[in-house]
Design an enzyme around this catalytic site. Structure first.
Site: not given
Length: 857
Positions: A411-412
């Protein structure tokens, strides 16, 4: 969700500039029929602008996935404990600790109480008498004997426990006593003034081994300041743990269930998927050991911690600054997805942290363990009850598989190469054992830039099937980027738009999101999944704004963005019908504005500021030998003064300290200056095209914790990035900075070398449309978003006669600054019917509106 340190984001005052400059007035009657009978107000509104909208029957549009629109759930803003998870007791297992939050103690939300003159002591202990190894703390009550009762009371979340007259509540506690005859507990509900809210219940604890005890209440009064009291009689010692109070009326009446009003608002969206559990929860701290020998707090989210009996699940420190009990865990997420009719999409850590941490783990054993945990997760979701982890699921009450088909890794992450190396290990292991599971990658925390570009290159080269994009931008950005996915490679990876939002909760933001969503649907062959974020926010515990659904302890309401999402999610259709619409005449001109200097969590010095027109005329020259009389403190922040012949902002903690000079009408000029970082976290900012504090450009040098530089454009307080590069600004070094503005072209120079350039000429088209077909109902769905202050009188050409002369209409409309609150929700859908629908007809779409026409084919 990424807690970026991007300067200047003004959450409260974002807008769309001239497109929304005038206030809302009701639309005049449509040429076919007035959507709301607005004829009496027609004189107060500008004359309509004329548009056309025509279906293109010669082409076939893309199919739209049944699960295109879904929801992203992250425990941010107290979304779980104190929110969707219906538990009313805070810190029910006494596990809060200063290591998690400096304001916490093991007695947070608890207070000793007594009646009848009783005395005693309440102490949280961690010893061999604990309930279990993962739930280590418990409360020891020492009772001094005599008359009366001694114990503790819990204040719940925020201002107190919300209690509703006539509602039933279920109390449970794990307890033990050293008294052979047992110890009587009196359990009650009172408000903060001591008024009884329910008849007290008596529970007798017997034996010195932990056992679970229950009691039920029916509330006799309403309160928002309820307190749960547990009082013991007699003498000796009593141990208490997992003190719990649930409303009996949970969503789907499930034990350990969900708060009904919140779950029902989510269900009303009819989401196609549920992405969980985050967000920054997933990949922060995952570089740490999975489990330290002394079982100290772990900040990485591990799915195995969240399943099994609730009393055996640990409490963890949430990335967002509070604790999470894991009562709402992976089993409950899968069950909620099933109850919603949504596909579950779990996200697991890739061992590269994000959300500002940016670390990669190089521990092979830890990587191997996380990969195995992920394989075990798939078995938990899909394996037979006879398998080890499928058996855990079955024992929890769900013998049948949950039907997991997709899983996201990471995630990110801001380190694309490090992330992708580890992602590849996960992907290969999953595809080898579970070839039917789609493994989703991601492209970092922003809509563009070097991280984004590199991540996409790696994903394309490896033929990843789907890439998760995240971005939070200004309304202007969403209007200017409706065509974002028009140019994506149709044969490349598909897009999962896992997190996006316009940066506020006013109707202007929802309008810009609606405009953007027409582009998502038009590109449904590329954008396969999309979810607004975040989903939930408690008004008294908000780390991030905007949010889709807001709540306090007793009420909940959808934001304007919720209403837009609900409208699109309930009226998606099965296939796009190609259509064309006329555009709004562009209003353009050169970039104009004054110049400015600023800092963000940094002290910096400026000198030798010079502005020269394109014709060579000097517009401004300041070496600060005569003071700072040419400069105005636009933001009134920071501490600016002339020191040693330079203009210095000395407060290294102040943010957005903008000072300005010059004429807002300036155009076609060069801005040159010297800048020196003196101290602090970031670099310095040089502004140009300055209209005011909410409308300008600035070159942010050494932003994002001094990791990159970017030019950001601000329109009515809402920011968007125009160009960005990795850059670090050295403390004590003087930099030569030059900004060259010509028309709408800007070139930037750092120490004499060109750093970057951009042309700001994207059109923020205020009139957007998409048409889809709903095979189930046999209807065309004409979706039109008109964000401007002018009604849009539109000649619609369906290409053939419809099956009915009437159409069902749903309209969202309101003032651009309107915001739904607990007390008023001005942005609500209005339903109506219009007649006179033919192969060609005219309809006037109101100013500041989202309109869906359902027309029988």
């Amino acid at each position: 969700m990424s807690p970026r340190t991007r300067p200047g984001r003004n959450w409260a005052a974002l807008g769309l500039g001239l497109l929304m400059a005038t206030s809302f007035a009701a639309a005049p009657p449509s040429a076919v029929a007035s959507p709301d009978g607005g004829a009496a107000h027609a004189a107060a509104e500008p004359a309509p602008a004329d548009y056309t909208l025509a279906l293109d029957r010669s082409r076939t549009g893309p199919d739209i996935s049944d699960s295109m629109y879904g929801i992203f759930y992250e425990d941010i803003n107290r979304a779980a404990d104190g929110g969707l998870y219906a538990e009313l007791v805070q810190n029910r297992s006494f596990e809060y600790a200063p290591a998690d939050n400096r304001a916490y103690t093991p007695m947070t939300a608890w207070a000793p109480v007594a009646d009848g003159g009783a005395t005693g002591s309440a102490q949280v202990v961690d010893d061999a008498g604990r309930l279990n190894e993962r739930n280590r703390n418990y409360l020891r009550l020492r009772l001094d004997g005599g008359t009366g009762r001694y114990g503790v009371a819990n204040s719940g979340y925020s201002k107190g426990i919300s209690v509703r007259k006539g509602a039933s509540y279920e109390f449970t506690v794990w307890a033990r006593t050293d008294q052979r005859s047992g110890t009587a507990l009196s359990v009650g509900l009172r408000d903060d003034a001591g008024r009884a809210l329910a008849d007290a219940r008596r529970v007798t604890v017997r034996g010195d081994r932990w056992a679970k005890y229950t009691a039920r209440f029916t509330a006799t009064a309403d309160s928002t300041t309820g307190r749960l009291s547990v009082l013991a009689e007699g003498g000796g010692t009593v141990g208490l743990d997992m003190v719990s109070l649930f409303p009996r009326d949970t969503y789907k009446n499930r034990p350990n269930g969900l708060r009904k009003d919140l779950a029902e608002k989510i269900a009303a969206l009819k989401p196609g998927f549920l992405r969980f559990p985050g967000g920054c929860l997933v990949n922060t701290g995952s570089h740490q050991a999975y489990e330290t020998p002394d079982l100290e707090r772990r900040r990485s989210y591990q799915w195995k911690d969240t399943v099994g009996p609730v009393e055996q699940r640990p409490t963890n420190a949430n990335f967002w600054g509070y604790n999470q009990s894991y009562g709402l865990g992976y089993y409950e997420y899968f069950q909620f997805a099933e109850d919603l009719g949504a596909a579950p999409v779990p996200v697991v850590p890739a061992l590269v942290t994000g959300c500002g941490e940016n670390k990669a783990t190089d521990d092979p054993a830890l990587l191997k363990r996380h990969v195995q945990d992920t394989l075990d997760l798939i078995e938990f979701a899909n394996g037979p009850a006879s398998s080890p982890w499928g058996g855990v699921r079955a024992r929890m009450g769900h013998p049948e598989p949950f039907g997991l088909k997709q899983l996201a890794v990471g995630n990110e992450e801001n380190l694309p190469d490090a992330f992708f190396a580890r992602f590849t290990v996960f992907r290969e292991a999953i595809e080898a054992k579970y070839p039917d599971i789609e493994v989703i990658s991601n492209s970092g925390p922003d809509d563009s830039g070097p991280v984004f570009d590199r991540a996409w290159q790696l994903n394309r080269d490896a033929k990843v099937s789907m890439v998760d994009e995240h971005y939070y931008n200004s309304p202007q950005w969403f209007l200017e980027n409706n065509d974002r996915y028009d140019s994506y490679d149709r044969k490349g990876p598909k897009v999962f738009l896992g997190e996006y939002a316009s940066l506020d909760n006013r109707f202007r933001n929802a309008l810009s999101e609606a405009s953007f969503m027409t582009g998502l649907e038009r590109n449904a062959d590329v954008v396969k999944l999309a979810s607004y974020a975040p989903l939930l926010a408690h008004t008294d515990a908000t780390q991030w704004r905007p949010d889709m659904i807001w709540f306090d302890n007793e009420r909940s309401w959808g934001s304007a963005s919720y209403e837009v999402q609900k409208l699109f999610m309930n009226n998606t259709g099965d296939r796009v019908v190609p259509s064309r619409a006329s555009t709004t005449p562009a209003v353009s001109g050169p970039i104009t504005g004054a110049v400015g200097l600023s800092t963000w969590a940094t002290s910096a010095a400026y000198d030798d500021v010079r502005v020269t027109g394109a014709d060579g005329r000097t517009l401004l020259s300041d070496d600060f030998s005569g003071g700072d009389g040419q400069w105005a403190k636009a933001s009134q922040k920071g501490s600016w003064r002339v020191e040693d012949g330079a203009y210095v902002q000395s407060d290294a903690t102040a943010e957005d300290t903008l000072v300005t000079a010059g004429d807002p009408a300036w155009q076609n000029y060069d801005l040159q200056l010297k800048a020196t970082k003196k101290a602090g976290q970031e670099g310095f900012l040089v502004a140009f095209g300055v209209k005011d504090t909410g409308n300008h450009y600035w070159w942010n040098l050494g932003g994002w914790n001094n990791t990159q530089s970017a030019v950001e454009k601000t329109v009515d307080g809402g920011k968007q990035t125009l160009v960005a590069k990795p850059t670090t600004i050295e403390t004590g070094r003087t930099y030569d900075v030059k900004v060259q503005v010509r028309g709408r072209d800007v070139v930037l120079f750092l120490d004499g070398a060109e750093w970057g350039r951009f042309t700001d000429d994207k059109a923020a088209e205020p009139f957007r449309q998409v048409v889809t077909r709903d095979a189930r109902t046999g209807e065309l769905i004409v979706k039109v978003v008109n964000v401007q202050a002018t009604p849009a009188r539109t000649a619609v050409d369906l290409g053939r006669a419809p099956g009915s002369r009437t159409a069902r209409v749903t309209t969202l409309r309101g003032a651009p600054d309107a915001e739904n609150t607990a007390d008023a929700q001005p942005i609500r859908p209005a339903e109506s019917t219009v007649t006179g629908i033919g192969a060609k007809f005219t309809y006037t779409f109101p100013a500041h509106s989202v309109t869906f026409l359902r027309i029988k084919e």
